[in-house]
Each structure stands twice: as structure tokens, then as C-alpha cells.
Motif scaffolding. Structure first.
Motif, mmCIF file in Angstrom:
data_model
loop_
_atom_site.group_PDB
_atom_site.id
_atom_site.type_symbol
_atom_site.label_atom_id
_atom_site.label_comp_id
_atom_site.label_asym_id
_atom_site.label_seq_id
_atom_site.Cartn_x
_atom_site.Cartn_y
_atom_site.Cartn_z
ATOM 1 N N SER A 110 32.569 17.948 -74.802
ATOM 2 C CA SER A 110 31.867 18.549 -75.945
ATOM 3 C C SER A 110 32.295 19.991 -76.190
ATOM 4 C CB SER A 110 30.355 18.490 -75.709
ATOM 5 O OG SER A 110 29.930 17.147 -75.541
ATOM 6 N N ALA A 111 32.665 20.706 -75.135
ATOM 7 C CA ALA A 111 33.115 22.090 -75.308
ATOM 8 C C ALA A 111 34.463 22.153 -76.009
ATOM 9 C CB ALA A 111 33.203 22.775 -73.939
ATOM 10 N N ALA A 112 35.314 21.140 -75.810
ATOM 11 C CA ALA A 112 36.635 21.147 -76.438
ATOM 12 C C ALA A 112 36.612 20.599 -77.857
ATOM 13 C CB ALA A 112 37.615 20.339 -75.584
ATOM 14 N N LEU A 113 35.591 19.826 -78.219
ATOM 15 C CA LEU A 113 35.561 19.220 -79.548
ATOM 16 C C LEU A 113 35.548 20.254 -80.686
ATOM 17 C CD1 LEU A 113 33.311 16.020 -79.453
ATOM 18 C CD2 LEU A 113 35.739 16.189 -79.993
ATOM 19 N N PRO A 114 34.748 21.318 -80.624
ATOM 20 C CA PRO A 114 34.803 22.305 -81.722
ATOM 21 C C PRO A 114 36.179 22.933 -81.885
ATOM 22 C CG PRO A 114 32.816 22.610 -80.424
ATOM 23 C CD PRO A 114 33.668 21.640 -79.674
ATOM 24 N N ALA A 115 36.831 23.255 -80.780
ATOM 25 C CA ALA A 115 38.179 23.813 -80.879
ATOM 26 C C ALA A 115 39.137 22.807 -81.493
ATOM 27 C CB ALA A 115 38.668 24.246 -79.498
ATOM 28 N N VAL A 124 50.805 23.360 -86.458
ATOM 29 C CA VAL A 124 51.709 23.855 -85.419
ATOM 30 C C VAL A 124 50.914 24.339 -84.209
ATOM 31 C CG1 VAL A 124 53.489 25.549 -84.875
ATOM 32 C CG2 VAL A 124 53.464 24.449 -87.128
ATOM 33 N N LEU A 125 49.868 25.092 -84.471
ATOM 34 C CA LEU A 125 49.040 25.580 -83.368
ATOM 35 C C LEU A 125 48.398 24.422 -82.614
ATOM 36 C CD1 LEU A 125 47.867 28.002 -81.888
ATOM 37 C CD2 LEU A 125 46.012 28.060 -83.569
ATOM 38 N N GLU A 126 48.018 23.385 -83.342
ATOM 39 C CA GLU A 126 47.408 22.221 -82.699
ATOM 40 C C GLU A 126 48.379 21.554 -81.728
ATOM 41 O OE1 GLU A 126 44.819 18.424 -84.242
ATOM 42 O OE2 GLU A 126 46.763 18.797 -85.210
ATOM 43 N N LEU A 127 49.622 21.404 -82.139
ATOM 44 C CA LEU A 127 50.619 20.795 -81.250
ATOM 45 C C LEU A 127 50.861 21.657 -80.023
ATOM 46 C CD1 LEU A 127 53.257 19.482 -83.841
ATOM 47 C CD2 LEU A 127 51.429 18.214 -82.716
ATOM 48 N N CYS A 128 50.934 22.963 -80.223
ATOM 49 C CA CYS A 128 51.149 23.858 -79.082
ATOM 50 C C CYS A 128 49.980 23.801 -78.100
ATOM 51 C CB CYS A 128 51.359 25.283 -79.573
ATOM 52 S SG CYS A 128 52.853 25.521 -80.555
#
Length: 914
Positions: A110-115, A124-128
């Protein structure tokens, strides 16, 4: 004749309070094949756990979506993730640890879902970030099960964010879904999948007995004069190998503190099962040697009867094996005058089989003497783990790979290599795969990342990774075919049937995952096809599955290449390390034997050391197994020859560990010789270890067998149990030395003999004090050999009359019936009757095995409702063996006369078990 155990009531303890309750022993059951294939039912429990977790998670996720007014797909996706990770990753065997892991997994997810939701608009940032998160997940593996769970849940959250557009404002509601679902899954597991490690241990013990019965059955079949003996011997060899693996698994289970809270009782259980396995291995070897020789008819018949009784005897009636053993020994001793050397050897092997049946009865009886929580007799030393398990199976190349990795990080900055190897390999592989997979299909680039993850998790060598790729391809093709067929049968719009197929696919995949990785992939792909069918057009399904396979293969190949280049741990080094681990285990056993003989009170565990040799051999087999088996003449047979030598050495190590576990008090000169033998043996093992490590030719293996034979000749003492065991230990030590010397010569070492004491070292006439010392030594040896050691085998049955079968038919009639049978008449008879006992007036349930006077098993009939019927009995002599879990074993001799068409009747009264 009726075979019963003398005073079985006193000899057999109550199994309801023993280490082996009734459901561990007992007769053959229809589900025994499941236990034999899955000791402890770990695979079946994994499938059941997946079914419970996924069903609960999807149902709760769907319900929470309606309660919180969010899309049902989002609620089921989050709930399904909780269920899947709970069933696949969390395998704790105590309620407290299970609750801790289950409740924790919702928080990192749940902590990673908002990010992940915010990153969905920054490609691009998502892939990195995904590359960094995958590397971070591999780093967290170093911190135990919670670290692994944290890394997996974080990575899964970012992957889900890349797949599905999650509104940032819905993340708080999804957190509630994750928490409630994890609590519900925990409650379901505690209710329907409650961890019971003690029960799992009992199931492995039942699997041990199933394999033991298979060994006895195959041995009896191999003695059948009309059977395919080569096939029966191979079947017996497979049963013996499975028996060994099951016993190793039991030792691994005993290492868990939740299984055996009493270390002394665990050590006794380990010892008795070790002795039982050793007896069964010896029986198999003896029968294998007998089958290649001519066996007298009466001796063959006695051996088959004894082995059938051993197969069908209830564990709680272990003393019933003694009459069967005595029957074999009696027939083996009845040698005619002028018997040939071959027949004498056959009778010696038969006597050994009888003695081993007695040893098996002793081991099982001592096993039953153990209490459920404690034992009246304490072990000298507590149990210490020697076997590591991975997914309820003996570990493979993992421990050896860790040792190689640790050896490479000896100083300086390289000390950080073990911590950074996997994260760097995963991160660089993901950085290569991500742009390629994104260019191929930006919507499903994560398939390449999944390929990277599955490749590096749970593998240690290049062979294992390439083998995983093969399983992935085969499983994907099979799952695609099954999934497409089911998708066309169900059709679109049937959400409940689709969910059912998804849950069943994951359940069956989880059940087969621990056996073959391809089974898991098949179930997973079959389930995913149903999920893809909800969104993808049916015409594009074949290309979608092909693309998934290509992306997975891309991730696997790139990850394998990165693992082979970035701080590599080569397969060759791991193979060498497993062989070095095997030699170290043998050296530990030799040192323990020397310590045991030097100090009778020393806290040594010879059987535990021998079990460590077993575990090391399994690791060697796991690594040496080739990726592709080459045909004869192409790849050579060096690997198979090496494994055969190591297998022979392991068998000698087993026998040495049991025979050497005695209290002796040798005179100083003899003790010095024993210490010299073990010291030279250890030095030779070090030389062989150096050759394995470096690969350089040279070095010397000093044979100690000549000195051992000389030591045997010096130990002149009257026959006795302790003297016999000492001589057996010395012979096994010499045999182990010869096998390892052969292995050393194959590796390029020079084999030389250890010289005995020189003439200069031996005075021409001993001094008076030395002569007195020698007389005192010989007197002590005689007293020691005649005494009964505290760990000696319990006394056998007192006399043959007390334990041997009682023949109810005169020998003249038997001889006449045999001659009549040889005349081969065309007529047959039918035998029928009833089975009765005072406890079961309405009839008893039992199995009846019919053995001819040639030692051939002719029929196996089940008596139902207290009656039985056996047809097509030709004229001759037969032995009827009645096996029942609630009665003492019973064997009767029957004569069928040459009167065609005559029906026979024989009512049998069984002795009730007490």
C-alpha cells in the motif's frame, strides 16, 4: 503353519503414545502413492493453500470494492495480490510467524501504490524506478523472509501501477482493501491451513514406511523365478533411492525447532530411522546379489515368505519380523553335504537377509519406544541439524554457491560482493530488458522484467537458469493450449466460470511447482489466458501469448548473461565445491569415528555425520546432472562413474557409522595404530580436496587398508557382539578407503600403501612388562567382546522353536505335494473360507498373499466381510500369508492334491492384536 510373534503384547508398545501413531503405520492404503511421491504432503498443501487464499482474497476484494464504492476490478486485483503472495511466499510453520508475515505484506504494497499511481504519467521515470525497485528487492532478500516479502510486495505494487491506471485518490481505499484482505486470508489459513509441522513429520515417516514396503515387495518379486528380475531389481533400486531421500527429508524436518522440541528425542528418532534405512539397503543389496545365482527352491520360498511378511507387517507389530527372519535363517542353515561354493555363498547372503530383518525389527521397535514428547532413554548428545531443506526437499546447489561466493569475497572491497551480486545482476539485466520490451509493446513491457525476476530467484548456476528457461517455454505452450480450449468452452461474459478457472489453474500450478517448474507455468498461463480474454480480442490471443513468451525469454536470456558476466559464480566452481563438501563430510565422519573410539564419552554423532555425507551426495548429484544428457560415446560417462563411486562410498560410510558406534578401550599400541589410520586417511582426503579445488595433477593417496587388515589380525578376541561390530567397522573403513583410492586415481593422484610397523620397530622378544601388558590387553579384549554393550542390539528370539513358523503338515506330505506339483496336472482347485477372531465375530478384513512352493507369488486377494476366495490353484504346495492391521501376521501351508475340479475350504482364525 502359523507365524506369530512370541509375547507380542509385551514386546510392542502402545502406538497411541509413541512417536509412530497408528496412522503412521498400519496396512497399505490407497493414498500411499501420494505420500511416497510427496513426503510430508508439501506439494498438496501448497495447492490447498493457494485454493484457500485465492478464493478468500478474491471474494473479500470483491466485497470490499462494493463497500468502498470502487471498481470491482481494482478491489479484486488488490485482494488477489494479497492471496497470491500469501500462498506462494509465506510458508511459515508457526501461527505467530504466519500472522506477522501476513499482516505485514499489506503495508509495503500500500505504501508503494501511491508512488506507482503518480509515476504512471511519467514514462521514463517509471521505467527507471522499476529497475531500481527490482534491484532493491534482490538486496532485501539478504534480510530473511520479511525482507523478501517487503521487496516482492514493493515490486508488485509498481508493476500493478504500470499495468492499471490507479486514481491517486483511491489509494487510501485500496489500503483498506489490502489490510482487510490480508486479515481475512490469515484467518482462512489459520482455520483451513493451520500449520502443523509435527503432523508433517509424521507424514514423512509414513512415506518412509511406504518406500520400505516397496523395497520388500520389489525384493520378493526379484526372487520370483518367472519374473523379469532385471526390471524388479531396477524397481527396488528406485525404491531405495526414494527411501534415502525421504529419510534425508525427515532429518531436515527434525532440524526445525517447532517439529522436535526435545533434541534428545529427535536424536533417537534420527538414529533409529538411520538404522532402519541401513537394514533395508542391506536387504536390497543381498537380494540383488542372490538373483544372479541359482537359489535352492526351499530357500527361495522361505525368503519370499519372509519378505512378504516384512512388506505387510503393521508397524506396531514390528516383532513379527523376527519369525520371518528365523525362517530364512533356518532354511539357509539347512545346507546339504557337499554343497558347492556358489550355493554356500547364496546361503550366506540369505542368512544376512534374515539378520537384517532382525535389525529392521529392532530399529522399528526402538522407534516405537519413543514417547510423543519425551523419551525414557535419553540420547548421549542432542540432535544437531546436518540437512538443509529447500521447499521441503534436500537443498541443491545453493549452499555450495554461497560458499563459493563467500570465498571470492576474502578482503577489501570484495567483501561487499555477496551483498551486491544479485542486486547488480538484476538491476543491469532490467536496465537492458526494459527499453527493448518497451519498444516491442509499451503496454506489456513488464513481461520482460518478470523474466529477469524469475531467472535470478531460486537459481545458482547457468545450468539451472537455462533449465528454467526450458521449463518456461514448455509450460507456456502447454498452458496456452489448455487455456485457449477452456476460453472457447466458457465463452465471453461468464465471469464466475472465468474466476473458477483462474483459481483452479493457480491451485494446480502451486501443487506442481515444487515438483517441476513447468507445472506451475502451465497452471499460471492457463489462468492468465482467462484474464486476457476479458480485455483482448479472441483473434489476437495467439499473438499475445507468443509475445508474452518472447518477452519472458528475453528477460531470462539477458538475466542469465548478466549472471554469467557480473561477479559470476561458475557452474564448474559450484560443482567443485559440492565435491569438496562431500569430502569434508567424509573427513568429519572419520574424525568422529576416531574420537568415538578414543573417548567413549565424547559427544559425537556418527549417524548424524553419515547423514551429512548423504546430504552432500545429493548436492553433488544435483549439480553434476547435465543440462542435456548426451548419447553414449559423445559426452562420455565420467560423471556417471564418479557418482557411482560416491554412491558406493556413501553406503560404506553408513555401515561404518553404525558399526563404529561402540565403546572400546584398546591398549595404547592399538589405539596408536587406529589414530595413525584415521590421521593418514584425513591427510589423503586433504590431498584429494586440493586436487578437486585446483585441478592440478599430482598428490598422493595413501591406502590405509593394509594397515587395517593387519590391525584386524592383531585383535584376537572371542566372538561377541562388540567384537563383531569392531571388525565390521574396520572392514567398512578399509572398503571406504579402497573406493576413495579408486576415485583419487581417476583424478590423477598416485595411490600408495601405508606400511605397517617395520622390523626395527618391533623388538625380537618383548620385555616382561610388555608381555604382561599384552596379556592384560588380550584379557580385556575377551571380557569386552563377551560383554553386552549398552548400545548393542537387543537379544533376538531365544530359540528357533519360540519364533520359527510351526508347520502343520508333515514333511513327507509336503515332499509328495511338491512332486505332484512338478507333474503338472491340468486340473485346478478353488480355495475359499472365512477369517474370524474373537474381536470380530462378523469377519475380519485382511489381505491374503499366495506363494507357491517355488517362491512365486501367485495371487493377492482381499478378504472382505470375513470371507475370501482364491481360484485357479494348480496341484502343489502353497503358503497363505494373511496380513491385517489388527491381527498378528499369519502364514499357513496348504496342499492342493491332484484332483481336478475339487473345491477346498479352509477357515482361518486370527490372533487379535493387543
Amino acid at each position: 503353519m502359523t507365524i506369530t510373534a512370541e509375547d507380542t503384547t509385551a514386546a510392542t508398545p502402545n502406538t497411541s503414545t509413541g512417536y509412530a501413531p497408528h496412522r503412521v503405520g498400519g496396512p497399505r492404503r490407497w493414498w500411499d502413492w501420494v505420500l511416497a511421491a510427496d513426503p510430508g504432503l508439501g506439494q498438496l498443501q501448497a495447492g490447498w493453500r493457494a485454493l484457500v487464499c485465492m478464493t478468500t482474497a478474491l471474494a473479500v476484494g470483491y466485497w470490499m470494492a462494493h463497500v468502498l464504492d470502487i471498481p470491482a476490478m481494482l478491489g479484486m486485483m488488490v485482494g488477489g495480490m494479497m492471496g497470491m503472495m500469501s500462498s506462494f511466499v509465506i510458508a511459515e510453520n508457526t501461527p505467530l510467524r504466519l500472522a506477522r508475515a501476513s499482516l505485514w505484506m499489506a503495508f509495503p504494497y500500500s505504501a508503494a501504490l501511491p508512488a506507482a499511481a503518480w509515476l504512471s504519467s511519467h514514462r521514463v521515470l517509471e521505467l527507471c524506478v522499476l529497475v531500481v525497485v527490482l534491484a532493491f528487492a534482490f538486496f532485501l532478500v539478504r534480510f530473511g523472509s520479511l525482507g523478501l516479502l517487503t521487496g516482492m510486495m514493493t515490486f508488485n505494487a509498481f508493476v500493478v501501477g504500470a499495468i492499471v491506471h490507479i486514481p491517486l485518490g483511491e489509494c487510501d481505499k485500496l489500503f483498506a482493501v489490502a489490510v482487510v484482505t490480508s486479515v481475512a486470508v490469515l484467518a482462512a489459513r489459520l482455520l483451513l491451513c493451520y500449520p502443523m509441522p509435527r503432523e508433517d513429520l509424521l507424514r514423512t515417516q509414513r512415506a518412509f514406511l511406504v518406500e520400505a514396503r516397496r523395497v520388500a515387495d520389489a525384493a520378493a518379486t526379484a526372487l520370483d523365478p518367472d519374473a523379469d528380475q532385471a526390471t524388479a531389481v531396477k524397481k527396488m533400486g528406485r525404491a531405495l533411492r526414494r527411501l534415502n531421500v525421504t529419510t534425508v527429508i525427515i532429518d531436515g524436518c527434525l532440524a526445525r525447532p517447532e517439529v522436535a522440541a526435545d533434541p534428545e528425542a529427535a536424536e533417537l528418532l534420527h538414529q533409529h530411522l538411520f538404522d532402519a534405512e541401513l537394514a533395508l539397503q542391506g536387504i536390497g543389496q543381498s537380494v540383488q546379489q542372490v538373483t544372479s545365482r541359482h537359489v535352492p527352491v526351499r530357500l527361495r520360498e522361505a525368503m519370499v515368505i519372509g519378505l512378504v511378511i516384512a512388506r505387510d507387517t503393521h508397524l506396531g507389530r514390528a516383532d513379527a519380523l523376527r519369525p520371518a527372519a528365523e525362517l530364512i535363517r533356518q532354511q539357509a542353515a539347512a545346507a546339504p553335504e557337499g554343497a558347492s561354493a556358489e550355493e554356500s555363498e547364496v546361503r550366506a547372503l540369505a542368512r544376512r537377509t534374515g539378520d537384517l530383518l532382525d535389525a529392521l525389527a529392532d530399529a522399528l521397535a526402538r522407534w516405537l519406544d519413543l514417547g510423543r514428547d519425551a523419551s525414557a532413554v535419553r540420547a548421549k548428545v542432542p540432535f544437531q541439524p546436518t540437512v538443509a531443506l529447500e521447499r521441503n526437499r534436500p537443498s541443491g546447489a545453493g549452499p555450495a554457491a554461497q560458499r563459493v561466493s563467500a570465498a571470492q569475497a576474502d578482503r577489501g572491497w570484495r567483501r561487499a560482493v555477496p551483498y551486491l551480486r544479485a542486486p547488480l545482476q538484476a538491476g543491469i539485466a532490467a536496465a537492458i530488458v526494459c527499453p527493448i520490451a518497451d519498444a516491442l509493446d509499451g503496454r506489456r513491457f513488464y513481461w520482460g522484467l518478470i523474466g529477469v525476476m524469475i531467472t535470478l530467484f531460486g537459481t545458482n548456476t547457468t545450468h539451472e537458469r537455462l533449465r528454467k528457461l526450458g521449463h518456461r517455454v514448455v509450460g507456456t505452450v502447454a498452458g496456452a493450449v489448455i487455456g485457449l480450449v477452456l476460453l472457447h468452452l466458457i465463452g465471453p461474459g461468464h465471469i464466475h466460470w472465468t474466476l473458477l478457472v483462474i483459481v483452479v489453474g493457480l491451485t494446480l500450478g502451486s501443487w506442481g511447482m515444487q515438483r517441476q517448474y513447468a507445472y506451475w507455468v502451465t497452471g499460471l498461463v492457463a489462468a492468465l489466458v482467462q484474464l486476457y480474454g476479458l480485455t483482448a480480442p479472441s483473434g489476437d490471443m495467439e499473438w499475445l501469448l507468443t509475445e508474452r513468451l518472447l518477452d519472458n525469454a528475453l528477460g531470462i536470456v539477458v538475466a542469465t548473461a548478466c549472471a554469467a558476466v557480473i561477479f559470476p559464480v561458475s557452474t564448474r566452481k559450484v560443482a567443485r565445491e559440492t565435491q569438496r563438501g562431500y569430502l569434508a563430510a567424509l573427513e568429519h565422519l572419520i574424525v568422529q569415528v576416531a574420537e568415538r573410539w578414543k573417548d567413549p564419552e565424547a559427544p559425537v554423532r556418527l549417524r548424524g555425520a553419515a547423514r551429512g555425507v548423504d546430504a552432500a551426495l545429493l548436492q553433488v548429484q544435483n549439480v553434476v546432472r547435465p543440462l542435456v544428457r548426451m548419447p553414449l560415446g559423445v559426452g562420455g560417462r565420467s560423471g556417471e562413474n564418479k557418482l557411482a563411486l560416491l554412491g558406493t562410498a556413501t553406503r560404506h560410510a553408513h555401515a561404518l557409522a553404525v558399526a563404529a558406534d561402540i565403546d572400546i578401550d584398546l591398549a595404547p599400541p592399538l589405539r596408536a595404530r587406529v589414530e595413525r589410520v584415521t590421521e593418514v586417511f584425513a591427510t589423503s582426503l586433504h590431498a584429494l580436496d586440493r586436487q578437486v579445488e585446483t585441478g592440478e595433477r599430482g598428490g598422493t593417496w595413501v591406502r590405509v587398508s593394509p594397515m587395517i587388515r593387519e590391525l584386524e589380525s592383531v585383535l584376537r578376541a572371542p566372538a561377541g557382539p562388540r567384537s563383531d561390530r569392531l571388525h565390521t567397522a574396520l572392514r567398512e573403513l578399509a572398503a571406504l578407503d579402497e573406493v576413495l583410492a579408486t576415485l583419487a586415481e581417476h583424478r590423477g593422484l598416485t595411490a600408495t600403501a601405508l606400511p605397517g610397523p617395520s622390523a626395527d620397530d618391533r623388538p625380537a622378544s618383548p620385555a616382561p612388562s610388555a608381555a604382561r601388558e599384552d596379556r592384560r590387553t588380550q584379557q580385556a579384549l575377551r571380557a569386552w567382546a563377551a560383554a553386552t554393550p549398552r548400545d548393542a542390539t537387543p537379544a533376538k528370539a531365544a530359540t528357533p522353536q519360540a519364533t520359527a513358523p510351526r508347520t502343520e503338515t508333515p514333511q513327507s506330505t509336503v515332499a509328495a505335494s511338491r512332486k505332484s506339483a512338478e507333474a503338472t496336472s491340468a486340473g485346478t482347485a478353488t480355495l475359499s473360507g472365512t477369517l474370524r477372531c474373537p474381536v470380530h465375530p462378523d469377519g475380519c478384513e485382511a489381505w491374503i498373499t499366495v506363494v507357491t512352493d517355488r517362491g512365486k507369488r501367485q495371487a493377492l486377494v482381499r478378504a472382505a466381510g470375513g470371507s475370501y476366495r482364491i481360484s485357479d490353484l494348480a496341484p502343489g504346495g502353497y503358503t497363505l500369508i494373511v496380513s491385517s492391521p489388527e491381527h498378528a501376521p499369519n502364514a499357513r501351508f496348504l496342499v492342493v492334491e491332484d484332483r481336478p475340479g475339487r473345491d477346498l475350504r479352509q477357515d482361518i482364525t486370527l490372533e487379535p492384536a493387543t
